[in-house]
Design an enzyme around this catalytic site. Sequence first.
Site, PDB file in Angstrom:
ATOM      1  N   ARG A  71       0.841  -1.219   0.000  1.00  0.00           N
ATOM      2  CA  ARG A  71       0.000   0.000   0.000  1.00  0.00           C
ATOM      3  C   ARG A  71       0.860   1.246   0.000  1.00  0.00           C
ATOM      4  O   ARG A  71       0.546   2.237  -0.662  1.00  0.00           O
ATOM      5  CB  ARG A  71      -0.951  -0.018   1.206  1.00  0.00           C
ATOM      6  CG  ARG A  71      -2.052  -1.067   1.095  1.00  0.00           C
ATOM      7  CD  ARG A  71      -2.946  -1.076   2.320  1.00  0.00           C
ATOM      8  NE  ARG A  71      -3.654   0.192   2.483  1.00  0.00           N
ATOM      9  CZ  ARG A  71      -4.260   0.553   3.634  1.00  0.00           C
ATOM     10  NH1 ARG A  71      -4.192  -0.232   4.693  1.00  0.00           N
ATOM     11  NH2 ARG A  71      -4.896   1.685   3.716  1.00  0.00           N
ATOM     12  N   GLN A 102     -10.127  10.332   7.158  1.00  0.00           N
ATOM     13  CA  GLN A 102      -9.978   8.948   7.616  1.00  0.00           C
ATOM     14  C   GLN A 102      -8.867   8.267   6.805  1.00  0.00           C
ATOM     15  O   GLN A 102      -8.462   7.152   7.104  1.00  0.00           O
ATOM     16  CB  GLN A 102     -11.274   8.175   7.428  1.00  0.00           C
ATOM     17  CG  GLN A 102     -12.448   8.776   8.169  1.00  0.00           C
ATOM     18  CD  GLN A 102     -13.762   8.190   7.714  1.00  0.00           C
ATOM     19  OE1 GLN A 102     -14.239   7.186   8.253  1.00  0.00           O
ATOM     20  NE2 GLN A 102     -14.362   8.799   6.705  1.00  0.00           N
ATOM     21  N   ASN A 103      -8.420   8.955   5.756  1.00  0.00           N
ATOM     22  CA  ASN A 103      -7.439   8.365   4.856  1.00  0.00           C
ATOM     23  C   ASN A 103      -6.038   8.411   5.480  1.00  0.00           C
ATOM     24  O   ASN A 103      -5.732   9.316   6.258  1.00  0.00           O
ATOM     25  CB  ASN A 103      -7.421   9.104   3.513  1.00  0.00           C
ATOM     26  CG  ASN A 103      -8.776   9.033   2.817  1.00  0.00           C
ATOM     27  OD1 ASN A 103      -9.600   8.167   3.148  1.00  0.00           O
ATOM     28  ND2 ASN A 103      -9.036   9.947   1.892  1.00  0.00           N
ATOM     29  N   ASP A 105      -3.295   8.052   3.428  1.00  0.00           N
ATOM     30  CA  ASP A 105      -2.377   8.119   2.280  1.00  0.00           C
ATOM     31  C   ASP A 105      -1.595   9.432   2.193  1.00  0.00           C
ATOM     32  O   ASP A 105      -0.704   9.559   1.343  1.00  0.00           O
ATOM     33  CB  ASP A 105      -3.155   7.871   0.965  1.00  0.00           C
ATOM     34  CG  ASP A 105      -4.333   8.836   0.782  1.00  0.00           C
ATOM     35  OD1 ASP A 105      -5.380   8.405   0.249  1.00  0.00           O
ATOM     36  OD2 ASP A 105      -4.222  10.011   1.180  1.00  0.00           O
ATOM     37  N   HIS A 120      -6.993   8.407  11.329  1.00  0.00           N
ATOM     38  CA  HIS A 120      -6.553   7.008  11.288  1.00  0.00           C
ATOM     39  C   HIS A 120      -5.053   6.871  11.044  1.00  0.00           C
ATOM     40  O   HIS A 120      -4.578   5.794  10.706  1.00  0.00           O
ATOM     41  CB  HIS A 120      -7.335   6.234  10.218  1.00  0.00           C
ATOM     42  CG  HIS A 120      -8.782   6.078  10.585  1.00  0.00           C
ATOM     43  ND1 HIS A 120      -9.758   5.729   9.667  1.00  0.00           N
ATOM     44  CD2 HIS A 120      -9.441   6.240  11.769  1.00  0.00           C
ATOM     45  CE1 HIS A 120     -10.930   5.673  10.277  1.00  0.00           C
ATOM     46  NE2 HIS A 120     -10.778   5.978  11.547  1.00  0.00           N
ATOM     47  N   CYS A 150      12.937  -2.607  15.752  1.00  0.00           N
ATOM     48  CA  CYS A 150      13.192  -1.235  16.213  1.00  0.00           C
ATOM     49  C   CYS A 150      14.695  -1.103  16.486  1.00  0.00           C
ATOM     50  O   CYS A 150      15.274  -1.965  17.172  1.00  0.00           O
ATOM     51  CB  CYS A 150      12.406  -0.976  17.498  1.00  0.00           C
ATOM     52  SG  CYS A 150      12.895   0.568  18.322  1.00  0.00           S
ATOM     53  N   CYS A 153      14.958  -0.917  20.581  1.00  0.00           N
ATOM     54  CA  CYS A 153      14.597  -2.001  21.513  1.00  0.00           C
ATOM     55  C   CYS A 153      14.417  -3.342  20.824  1.00  0.00           C
ATOM     56  O   CYS A 153      14.179  -4.359  21.472  1.00  0.00           O
ATOM     57  CB  CYS A 153      13.309  -1.627  22.265  1.00  0.00           C
ATOM     58  SG  CYS A 153      11.827  -1.786  21.252  1.00  0.00           S
ATOM     59  N   SER A 192     -18.180   6.204   3.257  1.00  0.00           N
ATOM     60  CA  SER A 192     -19.422   5.444   3.448  1.00  0.00           C
ATOM     61  C   SER A 192     -20.027   5.759   4.808  1.00  0.00           C
ATOM     62  O   SER A 192     -21.156   5.371   5.104  1.00  0.00           O
ATOM     63  CB  SER A 192     -19.112   3.947   3.355  1.00  0.00           C
ATOM     64  OG  SER A 192     -18.130   3.620   4.338  1.00  0.00           O
ATOM     65  N   ASN A 216     -20.833  12.086  -3.065  1.00  0.00           N
ATOM     66  CA  ASN A 216     -20.593  10.653  -3.142  1.00  0.00           C
ATOM     67  C   ASN A 216     -21.450  10.094  -4.286  1.00  0.00           C
ATOM     68  O   ASN A 216     -22.597  10.512  -4.434  1.00  0.00           O
ATOM     69  CB  ASN A 216     -21.034  10.004  -1.801  1.00  0.00           C
ATOM     70  CG  ASN A 216     -20.478   8.613  -1.609  1.00  0.00           C
ATOM     71  OD1 ASN A 216     -20.591   7.765  -2.497  1.00  0.00           O
ATOM     72  ND2 ASN A 216     -19.858   8.365  -0.455  1.00  0.00           N
TER      73      ASN A 216
END
Length: 250
Positions: A71, A102-103, A105, A120, A150, A153, A192, A216
């Site tokens: 992605r 909410q994207n 990208d 998000h 990481c 750690c 949605s 939409n």
Amino acid sequence: MHAALAAAAELLRTARRVVALSGAGVSAESGIPTFRDAQTGLWARYRAEELATPEAFARDPALVWSWYAWRRALVARAEPNPAHHAMAALQRQLPHFTLVTQNVDGLHRRAGSTDVLELHGDITRVRCSAEGRIIRDYEEPAEGQGPPPCPTCGAPLRPDVVWFGEPLPLATLHRASAEAGRCQVLLSVGTSALVYPAAGLIPLAERAGATVVVVNPDPAAAPPGALYLAGAAGELLPRLVAAAWPEAAG
Ligand code: OAD
């Protein structure tokens, strides 16, 4: 449609405070599949709900890391589309505009939007799964090798996104809720509106007296009483901005 678009433009032009909530539909015209579209290609046999969870990462970190690497490569090749640019134009035209997305990208920021509330997270950022720190200097492992450790750690790194069942960044959510609770227009674009708490911003704005405008192609995304503009964001958002501020239309 013309009447609804003109009405929406007038609402935007005269509003003091506007909040926009964007979803995957805004990036669809940049070639990034939405969540409710079936996954494509080698990921077709998985649903996002099966991969974007802490349980999936614990069960098969290499699979989840590979999906996000795929992605991230998709996002890196994608370009902001006219919908992203129209959102940046809204921010320039309006005295008080808050873009909540909410994207994950990062395309709104790449189109010039600033101070974007990313509910998000951001798929291009990676963090330590134990300490939570953002890690910038890590080696992308060979395909199938699984998440890199990481550097401090040794715990596996993970995408800095919100997975199903995880809490949203609280300060970001609080700011988004506060702005939704005092705006005159809540512009819902390309979502949605099925996933909470993000989707809860829409009824929150409505209860506070805002008019909800929905862009939409699917009417199911528009709650009753909303001003619904049927069509693609990449086509309708630029027209909406041009109708609201003809003097600024390039
Ligand atoms: P969805 O895939 O649920 O919905 C995409 C929406 O975009 C649908 O309503 C489509 O009709 C609409 N759409 C498709 N093409 C469009 C276009 N060109 N212009 C405008 N709209 C278009 O994506 P989201 O609503 O963003 O959460 O999903 C919300 C959340 O559910 C995501 O952030 C993700 C997912 O699970 C997490 O990963 C936590």
